[in-house]
Design an enzyme around this catalytic site. Structure first.
Site, mmCIF file in Angstrom:
data_model
loop_
_atom_site.group_PDB
_atom_site.id
_atom_site.type_symbol
_atom_site.label_atom_id
_atom_site.label_comp_id
_atom_site.label_asym_id
_atom_site.label_seq_id
_atom_site.Cartn_x
_atom_site.Cartn_y
_atom_site.Cartn_z
ATOM 1 N N CYS A 1 5.028 -5.862 1.787
ATOM 2 C CA CYS A 1 5.720 -4.373 1.677
ATOM 3 C C CYS A 1 4.902 -4.202 2.564
ATOM 4 C CB CYS A 1 5.509 -3.912 0.157
ATOM 5 S SG CYS A 1 5.819 -2.310 0.191
ATOM 6 N N TYR A 2 3.290 -2.776 2.818
ATOM 7 C CA TYR A 2 3.375 -2.833 3.724
ATOM 8 C C TYR A 2 2.660 -3.721 4.607
ATOM 9 C CZ TYR A 2 -0.375 0.240 6.843
ATOM 10 O OH TYR A 2 -0.232 0.815 7.736
ATOM 11 N N ASP B 1 -12.529 -9.035 -25.322
ATOM 12 C CA ASP B 1 -13.623 -8.899 -23.498
ATOM 13 C C ASP B 1 -15.089 -9.047 -24.332
ATOM 14 O OD1 ASP B 1 -11.365 -8.641 -23.028
ATOM 15 O OD2 ASP B 1 -10.940 -6.198 -22.776
ATOM 16 N N LYS C 1 -7.060 -10.584 -18.493
ATOM 17 C CA LYS C 1 -7.091 -11.129 -20.170
ATOM 18 C C LYS C 1 -6.597 -12.361 -20.268
ATOM 19 C CE LYS C 1 -7.623 -8.491 -22.509
ATOM 20 N NZ LYS C 1 -8.741 -7.756 -23.700
ATOM 21 N N GLY D 1 0.764 -1.610 0.444
ATOM 22 C CA GLY D 1 -0.768 0.370 -0.472
ATOM 23 C C GLY D 1 0.954 1.471 0.086
ATOM 24 N N HIS E 1 8.152 -7.357 -4.145
ATOM 25 C CA HIS E 1 6.371 -7.903 -4.413
ATOM 26 C C HIS E 1 6.776 -8.827 -5.152
ATOM 27 C CE1 HIS E 1 4.158 -3.866 -3.505
ATOM 28 N NE2 HIS E 1 5.419 -3.590 -3.139
ATOM 29 N N GLU F 1 4.773 -10.756 -6.303
ATOM 30 C CA GLU F 1 3.314 -11.182 -7.483
ATOM 31 C C GLU F 1 3.681 -10.235 -8.768
ATOM 32 O OE1 GLU F 1 2.242 -6.966 -5.132
ATOM 33 O OE2 GLU F 1 3.524 -8.811 -5.271
#
Length: 510
Positions: free
Chosen positions: A80-81, A226, A366, A53, A168, A170
């Site tokens: 992180c945060y 989409d 996606k 964050g 991070h 991710e």
């Protein structure tokens, strides 16, 4: 299904955490950090992840959690945060830095036997984004990784199954991030990989049919991935109660209207509306990208509402909104998340809209949408098509949008994509397009001086559209594309190539 709960503390990467967990075929949901303890208990997660964050734990009113969450005996990962918050809550010490560490870093694996860093290299690249850092670990924690600048890049407490990373895991720039998350999900949380796309299709069809009942749905069909997948899913759920409307807003790619008519006229109840003059008139003199998006979105809804009056029992408007749209438009209730840009289909809908929204792809990334399309049996040329923004060329023309500038960009973009297909590299690239810049430069053609527009080429490789790297074309390809655009598009005399990654840049320019 086994579930992972992700608590959102405002990181721009928060939904990317969810995507990484889903790639492991484990179901997860993202919820505000302020959810009640009862909600967490009812959710029954196999593990909890605290996202990063933008705040400091020292800020007044900084996002916080109940101490009781640590007594639930559920594995926790703080990122992180999230790491700094866990440290503070458990009486460790947070240090403050005069400057932030942002970008690639190398961490040394200090605990190869740790279940959290199992199979991680002795030294590995990660992605940092922080100013505060852990200066002293809480009691019972041990260091798992460090960098040259911070002593605790990762830490853990095996007995309490609590782990923390300052980086991070991710994002794609953390090379072994998926291994680290897999260790947490499977080895520490002991979750089962039972979330698969076939189940998503089955549940979506059931939910759509239940929500729509005997009513009729209008779909804004663009021919992109989409909207095409949305059409396939809605068609499976409600059949003849689906009515597709294609709006020619004057901001389309070359030949796109004809392509949609050829692909869908025989498959769905398709109505084509030429509203190009209305859109371009409304955009006259507007240069601010947010204003352009709102104008395009509001005009789009106005046209749809007018057409919806002609369809009996139409009560729903379907849109192909997907996760990245929501992520980049969202601001959490307490303002911890920062808006990057708004999207006409999630942030620009007028309050007076008379149709109810139905967005069956809203929770999918996606690549998940493409997988869903394949499960539905849609043609590969539709499923694998590069994404195109809802506002179309309106956000790829920097500055004022006019018919003349649209025509320039349309042809330049067609040439770029045509050459990519000829080179056989279309499927290697996640997204490719041309941007028309709001500047002119001096050029020479023959014996004459020119003063014409600049076109910027953009092509990226990505697996999630949350992070991306620029595609490394060889020089001969770029030379060929540049030559064709300058020679064939009267009004462009200079071509440049964008070599920015995401982050820090975004994929689109506006």
């Amino acid at each position: 299904m086994d579930k992972i709960l992700i608590l959102d503390f405002g990181s721009q990467y928060n939904q990317l955490i969810a995507r990484r967990i889903r790639e492991l075929h484990v179901y997860c949901e993202l919820h505000p950090y302020s959810v009640s303890l009862d909600f967490i208990k009812d959710f029954k997660p196999k593990g909890i992840i605290f996202s990063g964050g933008p705040n400091s734990v020292y800020d007044n009113g900084a996002p916080d959690i109940s101490d009781e969450i640590f007594a639930l005996d559920i594995p926790i990962l703080g990122i992180c945060y999230g790491m700094q918050l866990v440290t503070k809550k458990l009486n460790g010490k947070i240090g403050r830095s005069d400057s932030r560490e942002y970008g690639r870093a190398v961490v040394d694996n200090l605990a190869p036997s740790s279940p959290f860093f199992n199979s991680v290299s002795d030294s590995t690249q990660v992605w940092m984004s922080h100013a505060d850092f852990v200066e002293a670990l809480p009691e019972g924690f041990y260091p798992i990784a460090k960098t040259d600048s911070i002593p605790y890049a990762a830490a853990g407490n095996d007995s309490r199954a609590i782990y923390m990373t300052q980086f991070h895991p991710e994002v794609a720039h953390t090379i072994e991030g998926r291994t680290i998350l897999s260790n947490f999900v499977f080895d520490i949380c002991e979750a089962s990989p039972d979330w698969v796309m076939d189940n998503v299709v089955e549940k979506s069809v059931r939910d759509i049919a239940f929500e729509v009942k005997e009513n009729h749905v209008i779909l804004g069909l663009s021919g992109g991935v989409d909207s095409s997948v949305t059409a396939g899913l809605l068609g499976k759920a409600i059949g003849p109660n689906l009515h597709a409307i294609f709006v020619d807003n004057g901001l389309l790619r070359l030949g796109e209207r004809e392509e949609v008519e050829n692909n869908f006229s025989s498959l769905v109840d398709l109505k084509v509306v030429d509203a190009s003059k209305l859109f371009l008139d409304n955009l006259k003199g507007v240069t601010d990208p947010e204003k352009k998006r709102k104008i395009i979105g509001n005009t789009f809804i106005d046209v749809f509402e007018e057409e919806s009056k002609k369809i009996k029992n139409a009560t729903f408007l379907a849109q192909g909104t997907i996760y990245p749209d929501v992520i980049e438009s969202s601001v959490s209730a307490d303002g911890t998340s920062k808006t990057i840009k708004s999207h006409h289909n999630v942030g620009g809908l007028p309050d007076t809209m008379t149709l109810s929204l139905i967005e069956p792809l809203r929770d999918l990334f996606k690549d998940e949408v493409r997988e869903l399309g394949r499960v539905l049996g849609l043609p590969p040329e539709l499923v694998n098509r590069h994404p195109f923004p809802g506002p179309g060329l309106g956000v790829r023309i920097l500055g004022e949008v006019t018919k003349k500038r649209c025509d320039l960009l349309r042809l330049a973009d067609h040439i770029f994509i045509e050459e990519i297909r000829k080179a056989g590299i279309y499927d290697e690239i996640g997204q490719a397009f041309v941007v028309l810049l709001p500047v002119k430069t001096v050029g020479v053609m023959g014996d004459n001086r020119t003063y014409e527009s600049v076109a910027a080429l953009r092509a990226v490789v990505t697996d999630d559209f949350m992070t991306a790297d620029w595609y490394e074309f060889d020089g001969s390809f770029l030379k060929r594309v540049s030559s064709r655009i300058i020679n064939e598009v009267k009004g462009i005399n200079r071509v440049v190539y964008d070599i920015s990654s995401k982050p820090p840049a975004t994929i689109e320019w506006e």
